[in-house]
Design a protein around this motif. Sequence first.
Motif, PDB file in Angstrom:
ATOM      1  N   UNK A 280      28.707  30.066  12.991  1.00 20.61           N
ATOM      2  CA  UNK A 280      30.160  30.140  12.801  1.00 20.61           C
ATOM      3  C   UNK A 280      30.436  30.773  11.447  1.00 20.61           C
ATOM      4  N   UNK A 281      31.267  31.805  11.444  1.00 21.79           N
ATOM      5  CA  UNK A 281      31.636  32.527  10.236  1.00 21.79           C
ATOM      6  C   UNK A 281      33.135  32.435  10.009  1.00 21.79           C
ATOM      7  N   UNK A 282      33.525  32.375   8.750  1.00 23.47           N
ATOM      8  CA  UNK A 282      34.932  32.351   8.392  1.00 23.47           C
ATOM      9  C   UNK A 282      35.161  33.374   7.287  1.00 23.47           C
ATOM     10  N   UNK A 283      36.002  34.376   7.556  1.00 21.54           N
ATOM     11  CA  UNK A 283      36.340  35.372   6.548  1.00 21.54           C
ATOM     12  C   UNK A 283      37.772  35.129   6.077  1.00 21.54           C
ATOM     13  N   UNK A 284      37.934  35.016   4.773  1.00 26.18           N
ATOM     14  CA  UNK A 284      39.242  34.823   4.163  1.00 26.18           C
ATOM     15  C   UNK A 284      39.641  36.102   3.463  1.00 26.18           C
ATOM     16  N   UNK A 285      40.813  36.623   3.814  1.00 24.65           N
ATOM     17  CA  UNK A 285      41.318  37.867   3.241  1.00 24.65           C
ATOM     18  C   UNK A 285      42.549  37.535   2.400  1.00 24.65           C
ATOM     19  N   UNK A 309      26.511  41.307  14.063  1.00 24.15           N
ATOM     20  CA  UNK A 309      27.654  40.455  13.729  1.00 24.15           C
ATOM     21  C   UNK A 309      28.885  41.305  13.423  1.00 24.15           C
ATOM     22  N   UNK A 310      28.701  42.440  12.749  1.00 25.89           N
ATOM     23  CA  UNK A 310      29.831  43.284  12.380  1.00 25.89           C
ATOM     24  C   UNK A 310      30.560  43.804  13.612  1.00 25.89           C
ATOM     25  N   UNK A 311      29.815  44.196  14.628  1.00 24.77           N
ATOM     26  CA  UNK A 311      30.458  44.710  15.846  1.00 24.77           C
ATOM     27  C   UNK A 311      31.286  43.643  16.533  1.00 24.77           C
ATOM     28  N   UNK A 312      30.885  42.383  16.401  1.00 26.20           N
ATOM     29  CA  UNK A 312      31.646  41.287  16.994  1.00 26.20           C
ATOM     30  C   UNK A 312      32.884  40.958  16.172  1.00 26.20           C
ATOM     31  N   UNK A 313      32.858  41.287  14.887  1.00 28.57           N
ATOM     32  CA  UNK A 313      33.982  41.015  13.997  1.00 28.57           C
ATOM     33  C   UNK A 313      35.114  42.036  14.164  1.00 28.57           C
ATOM     34  N   UNK A 314      34.809  43.194  14.722  1.00 31.99           N
ATOM     35  CA  UNK A 314      35.750  44.313  14.668  1.00 31.99           C
ATOM     36  C   UNK A 314      37.074  43.968  15.330  1.00 31.99           C
ATOM     37  N   UNK A 315      37.049  43.358  16.495  1.00 30.57           N
ATOM     38  CA  UNK A 315      38.295  43.073  17.209  1.00 30.57           C
ATOM     39  C   UNK A 315      39.165  42.087  16.437  1.00 30.57           C
ATOM     40  N   UNK A 316      38.541  41.065  15.844  1.00 32.51           N
ATOM     41  CA  UNK A 316      39.328  40.067  15.124  1.00 32.51           C
ATOM     42  C   UNK A 316      39.929  40.643  13.851  1.00 32.51           C
ATOM     43  N   UNK A 317      39.171  41.499  13.157  1.00 31.49           N
ATOM     44  CA  UNK A 317      39.691  42.083  11.917  1.00 31.49           C
ATOM     45  C   UNK A 317      40.793  43.093  12.188  1.00 31.49           C
ATOM     46  N   UNK A 318      40.777  43.721  13.378  1.00 33.40           N
ATOM     47  CA  UNK A 318      41.826  44.689  13.706  1.00 33.40           C
ATOM     48  C   UNK A 318      43.183  44.015  13.867  1.00 33.40           C
ATOM     49  N   UNK A 319      43.206  42.690  14.096  1.00 39.14           N
ATOM     50  CA  UNK A 319      44.461  41.965  14.279  1.00 39.14           C
ATOM     51  C   UNK A 319      45.032  41.427  12.974  1.00 39.14           C
ATOM     52  N   UNK A 320      44.349  41.673  11.848  1.00 38.15           N
ATOM     53  CA  UNK A 320      44.784  41.134  10.565  1.00 38.15           C
ATOM     54  C   UNK A 320      46.004  41.886  10.054  1.00 38.15           C
ATOM     55  N   UNK A 321      46.984  41.146   9.532  1.00 35.73           N
ATOM     56  CA  UNK A 321      48.163  41.736   8.904  1.00 35.73           C
ATOM     57  C   UNK A 321      47.890  41.869   7.409  1.00 35.73           C
ATOM     58  N   UNK A 322      47.669  43.091   6.950  1.00 38.29           N
ATOM     59  CA  UNK A 322      47.298  43.319   5.550  1.00 38.29           C
ATOM     60  C   UNK A 322      48.483  43.192   4.605  1.00 38.29           C
ATOM     61  N   UNK A 323      49.709  43.207   5.105  1.00 35.35           N
ATOM     62  CA  UNK A 323      50.866  43.110   4.224  1.00 35.35           C
ATOM     63  C   UNK A 323      50.915  44.276   3.254  1.00 35.35           C
ATOM     64  N   UNK A 325      48.666  44.823   1.053  1.00 32.85           N
ATOM     65  CA  UNK A 325      47.297  45.161   0.686  1.00 32.85           C
ATOM     66  C   UNK A 325      46.440  43.923   0.490  1.00 32.85           C
ATOM     67  N   UNK A 326      45.150  44.084   0.690  1.00 29.44           N
ATOM     68  CA  UNK A 326      44.165  43.005   0.535  1.00 29.44           C
ATOM     69  C   UNK A 326      43.332  43.323  -0.691  1.00 29.44           C
ATOM     70  N   UNK A 327      43.219  42.337  -1.597  1.00 29.37           N
ATOM     71  CA  UNK A 327      42.463  42.584  -2.830  1.00 29.37           C
ATOM     72  C   UNK A 327      41.212  41.726  -2.961  1.00 29.37           C
ATOM     73  N   UNK A 328      40.954  40.857  -1.977  1.00 29.52           N
ATOM     74  CA  UNK A 328      39.727  40.060  -2.052  1.00 29.52           C
ATOM     75  C   UNK A 328      39.286  39.663  -0.652  1.00 29.52           C
ATOM     76  N   UNK A 329      37.977  39.734  -0.411  1.00 37.56           N
ATOM     77  CA  UNK A 329      37.360  39.301   0.843  1.00 37.56           C
ATOM     78  C   UNK A 329      36.342  38.216   0.520  1.00 37.56           C
ATOM     79  N   UNK A 330      36.375  37.154   1.285  1.00 37.81           N
ATOM     80  CA  UNK A 330      35.390  36.072   1.111  1.00 37.81           C
ATOM     81  C   UNK A 330      34.839  35.707   2.478  1.00 37.81           C
ATOM     82  N   UNK A 331      33.520  35.708   2.585  1.00 37.56           N
ATOM     83  CA  UNK A 331      32.840  35.427   3.847  1.00 37.56           C
ATOM     84  C   UNK A 331      31.956  34.201   3.657  1.00 37.56           C
ATOM     85  N   UNK A 332      32.117  33.215   4.547  1.00 36.33           N
ATOM     86  CA  UNK A 332      31.353  31.964   4.444  1.00 36.33           C
ATOM     87  C   UNK A 332      30.779  31.598   5.800  1.00 36.33           C
ATOM     88  N   UNK A 333      29.507  31.229   5.802  1.00 30.28           N
ATOM     89  CA  UNK A 333      28.860  30.705   7.006  1.00 30.28           C
ATOM     90  C   UNK A 333      29.104  29.205   7.050  1.00 30.28           C
TER      91      UNK A 333
END
Length: 492
Positions: A280-285, A309-323, A325-333
């Motif tokens: 299980x991965x959680x990415x905070x933008x 893993x990146x190919x599986x992330x693509x669909x979920x990240x495409x739905x993100x509302x960047x507002x 702009x995004x200035x920080x990415x944090x990825x946690x297992x």
Amino acid sequence: MLDGMQRRVVSLWFPRLASDRVLRQRPIDGPFVLTLKQRNANRIYCLNTDAARQGLRLGMPYADARAFCPDLQSHKAKPEQDQRFLSMLRRWATRYCPWVGQEDNDGLVMDITGAAHLFGGEEAMLNDMRTRLLRAGLSVQVGCADTRGAAWALAHYAEGIAPNGAALTALKSLPVAALRIEDSMSVALQRLGLRHIGDLAQAPRAPLSRRFGPDLLLRLDQALEAQPEAITPQAEPPHYAVRLTLPDPIGLVTDVMAGAERLLVQLCKKLKMQEMGVRKLCMTLRRVDQGYQQVELRLARALRDPQRILSLFERRLAEVDAGFGIDQLRLEATQVESVPVQQICHVTDGDKNSLEDLISRLGTRVGLENIQRFLPAESHIPERSFIIAAAAYSEPSDAWIRANLRPITLFPPEPIAGSGARPPERFRWRRIPLTTGRATGPERIAPEWWLDDENWRSGLRDYWQVETTQGRRLWLFYTPQNPGWFVQGEFA
């Protein structure tokens, strides 16, 4: 230990750790105990001070405790949660010194050499520990000495601080049980008149060694600093999280994917070093307006391949509302599993990887628990010959091994008209008139006597494979005890 400094050790004992943990979350007035099943009986595992005043004690049967104290309140003990709580206390204790280890299941041991002056001395440090723990609702007893054994003895039998080089003076009046020896050994020493540590220190060593073995003198020497005893701090569990702070905000999906790829490479490298895989991965933008969005990815199998893993992330990240702009990415297992290193060979299991990736993709939409597979079970009862398990949390099994053919479709038994022990020549099933062309059987199946199954209370069943002239291939059974015919399945 620092050169030229006398070693100093602190022992923290939590005599009511389990009950204090529960009462911190849900305070209860009056006597309270935690019970645990031991030696075929529910016994007192931990108790509060009010219960102790009523004469209750550890290990006492719960039924006897209720007789002594009718208004006694209780909960079931959960030792695994108590150990997690003790681990949290160990991390808290590192605010005083870096060398902190666990002592049994209800204590901590700390090497405070060279750290006491930061808190105004040993007495001020111990008072600060005691005050903070009491404020948190925890009962604690504290001891400080030159050795681990002496500090433990003081914490359990006489709270206080032993001066440098005066361990024997501080311990000589304590009972021999303070040396961390077995109860049977303590009783045997008291029968010999050796009731206190001072008596034991003055007794001849050779007879004691012959009678009690080397453990008794080893514990004595450890307490009096004649033998060293190490304090091993517990290592912190690995933290599988990485972060990327950007100099300029980003908003395009390609930029977010590029940042996610950099983070995945770092994270998977750490996972590979520990022979772990992520489930299980959680990415905070984080956005420039201080808002944030979280994207969670659950995998059908533990992985540490960044490209998969990146190919599986693509669909979920495409739905993100960047507002803006995004200035920080944090990825946690957030959930990991052991993935040991495997032998590399020229044969690749690409089909299996594709299936697992498909399950992961579908699981992000409908939930991994809703993607299920059938697995064989050890039972000759048709309804119990399989189990349904989540595909992401189970491995495919080999094919069913059955001496007789089983239908593809099973359903609850449906009665049909018929008499005699052989299949009827003509019958009506689901309003369809059918004629028996060929019948194979019977296959007698007896109920499993160790299971109370209401559907099988009619007793034995004689199963037949019936091919009708209309083309339907059915699975019928006859109940000899209560004569009747039923249809339970259909072959392909």
